[in-house]
Design an enzyme around this catalytic site. Sequence first.
Site, PDB file in Angstrom:
ATOM      1  N   GLU A  93      -2.071   7.357   8.029  1.00  0.00           N
ATOM      2  CA  GLU A  93      -2.786   8.340   7.201  1.00  0.00           C
ATOM      3  C   GLU A  93      -3.732   9.142   8.073  1.00  0.00           C
ATOM      4  O   GLU A  93      -4.314   8.602   9.014  1.00  0.00           O
ATOM      5  CB  GLU A  93      -3.670   7.617   6.160  1.00  0.00           C
ATOM      6  N   ARG A 102      -7.319  -7.013  -9.782  1.00  0.00           N
ATOM      7  CA  ARG A 102      -8.118  -8.188 -10.139  1.00  0.00           C
ATOM      8  C   ARG A 102      -9.430  -7.726 -10.770  1.00  0.00           C
ATOM      9  O   ARG A 102      -9.770  -6.544 -10.726  1.00  0.00           O
ATOM     10  CB  ARG A 102      -8.445  -8.990  -8.879  1.00  0.00           C
ATOM     11  N   LYS A 142       0.820  -1.208   0.000  1.00  0.00           N
ATOM     12  CA  LYS A 142       0.000   0.000   0.000  1.00  0.00           C
ATOM     13  C   LYS A 142       0.861   1.268   0.000  1.00  0.00           C
ATOM     14  O   LYS A 142       0.415   2.305  -0.510  1.00  0.00           O
ATOM     15  CB  LYS A 142      -0.973  -0.021   1.175  1.00  0.00           C
TER      16      LYS A 142
HETATM   17  C1  MV4 Z   1      -9.608   5.344   5.167  1.00  0.00           C
HETATM   18  C2  MV4 Z   1     -10.777   5.943   5.675  1.00  0.00           C
HETATM   19  C3  MV4 Z   1     -10.705   7.260   6.051  1.00  0.00           C
HETATM   20  N1  MV4 Z   1      -9.534   7.934   5.934  1.00  0.00           N
HETATM   21  N2  MV4 Z   1      -8.476   6.055   5.054  1.00  0.00           N
HETATM   22  C4  MV4 Z   1     -11.300   0.937   4.948  1.00  0.00           C
HETATM   23  C5  MV4 Z   1     -10.891  -0.205   4.082  1.00  0.00           C
HETATM   24  C6  MV4 Z   1      -9.584   0.170   3.500  1.00  0.00           C
HETATM   25  N3  MV4 Z   1      -9.595  -0.136   2.107  1.00  0.00           N
HETATM   26  C7  MV4 Z   1      -9.417   1.602   3.753  1.00  0.00           C
HETATM   27  N4  MV4 Z   1     -10.530   2.038   4.549  1.00  0.00           N
HETATM   28  C8  MV4 Z   1     -10.685   3.317   4.918  1.00  0.00           C
HETATM   29  N5  MV4 Z   1      -9.576   4.076   4.786  1.00  0.00           N
HETATM   30  C9  MV4 Z   1      -8.464   7.314   5.440  1.00  0.00           C
HETATM   31  N6  MV4 Z   1      -7.327   7.996   5.357  1.00  0.00           N
HETATM   32  C10 MV4 Z   1     -11.922   5.187   5.783  1.00  0.00           C
HETATM   33  C11 MV4 Z   1     -11.875   3.857   5.413  1.00  0.00           C
HETATM   34  C12 MV4 Z   1     -13.096   3.149   5.569  1.00  0.00           C
HETATM   35  C13 MV4 Z   1     -13.790   2.708   4.468  1.00  0.00           C
HETATM   36  C14 MV4 Z   1     -13.308   2.872   3.188  1.00  0.00           C
HETATM   37  C15 MV4 Z   1     -13.999   2.430   2.106  1.00  0.00           C
HETATM   38  C16 MV4 Z   1     -15.216   1.804   2.302  1.00  0.00           C
HETATM   39  C17 MV4 Z   1     -15.722   1.600   3.559  1.00  0.00           C
HETATM   40  C18 MV4 Z   1     -15.010   2.040   4.658  1.00  0.00           C
HETATM   41  C19 MV4 Z   1     -15.537   1.849   5.934  1.00  0.00           C
HETATM   42  C20 MV4 Z   1     -14.833   2.294   6.998  1.00  0.00           C
HETATM   43  C21 MV4 Z   1     -13.607   2.933   6.830  1.00  0.00           C
END
Ligand code: MV4
Length: 507
Positions: free
Chosen positions: A201, A293, A114
Amino acid sequence: MKILVANRGEIAIRIMRACREMGLASVAVYSDCDREAPHVRYANEAHPIGPSEPVKSYLNIDRLLDVARRSGATAVHPGYGFLAENPAFARAVTDAGLTFIGPTADAIALMGSKVAARRAAIRAGVPVVPGTEAPLGSEATDAEIAAIAESIGYPLLVKAVAGGGGKGMRTVASPAELAAAVQTARSEAGSAFGDTAVYIERQLERPRHVEVQLLGDLHGTVLPFVERECSIQRRHQKVIEEAPSLAVTPSLRSALASCAASIARGVGYTSAGTIEFLLDARGEFYFLEMNTRLQVEHPVTEMVTGVDLVSWQIRIARGERLTLDPDSLLTPRGHAVECRVYAEDPDSGFMPSPGRITGLRVPHGPGVRDDSGAYEGGEVPIFYDPMISKLITWGETRPQALARMRRALAEYEVRGIKTTIPFFQWVLTDADFIAGRFDTGFIDRKLSARNGAPLREASEAQQELAAIAAALSHVTSAATAPTAMAPAGSSRWKDRARSDAVRGGGH
Ligand code: MV4
């Protein structure tokens, strides 16, 4: 070209359907519990690969390559999950002289990190969430980490470098929680991925999750598609996806698409892939991660662009050039929604509900697509992801796509196991969902506001109301009106039989 499909369930069938349309033979593999599974019946030939436990069958690279050799397959499609994002598998396939229908092992490995993916985005001039450029050093002191965190700002997230999809992620609201969160994230990442590296982050507040599908050919062309809206998630599991996103204007769409394509071009990406973004309330977007993917939710993109993504993956792997019209890929035709139907009980905290499907009635009709691995009499095994089908509807407009989804969910009958269908019936009648007022926290907030109120009852009441409304609209033909008086709690199949009898059948 003969294609070995190294997967099971709905996605194996989806890939084999593309093969059949293209006149290509497909080879299925199956574990012990999947001997009679529909992907086995659909394929031109099928080979056993071992016990039901995934590590002993669908994750067993040697067994898969052995089947490829014995069957004379010349290409391998990994689907999603299992080995789809394992660079060692992609490498083993190509080292065996076969074609891997997916990106290169190098691209999978690069974007699997990542922090490397973040650097690729920064190099492409794409905004990323403020955070660390490199993983936190394993020897970094608490004081050093605290200083880095201070410069990024709170609240923040500690994320696993090898992670993705929320695994090994920790929220930190204040400096007091930082050291412990880093510790926990490291140890979770270590046991989940065998890699304790983490990075930091800033946490965005109530972001939406939108993502851009891409195809890249072997000649350097990368084409982005109209975005998918994927904010409707539960515990980092997407449950409803749609295309396009209500939050994306045409100018934002162009910006997302060109940013996504720049990242992919910068890493020489080939095949199907997806760039994920977070979108904040002000319409600013930030690169999140890349999925190397074909994704579960690819059908909503297919429905609004008319493009068969799997057949293009195969054509790209054969060396063909992308000849799609770039503008049409960014101009959605209508609207599509997908509900992931799981063998889970939404009234028991979404506990898996494996078992035998004793009755199955699948929705059909205008604008309905059901990508399923389920069949009547079939078992939902305990060994794998409990998703039994993806129900996708298309409409000229979002309201029509949603109306069709409600209609299709009402037609759907699954007996013998619990499913998430009642949960979707509830979400699809929620005023905020219908208005498009949601972010990634929507489902968790709505579920906790329900306080465990049973979904099944609520949705049955809603269905009864709908049945009464439908019956009232027929009162002029007085003989059919009693349909609405079916006793509460009687089965919908019985209701249907009764109303068919009243109408004299024939519908
Ligand atoms: C985040 C975020 C808020 N701020 N990064 C959750 C899964 C992973 N792929 C990254 N995720 C998140 N990263 C920052 N800097 C909030 C989430 C997140 C989220 C992201 C996409 C879809 C659903 C989510 C549910 C909770 C938190």
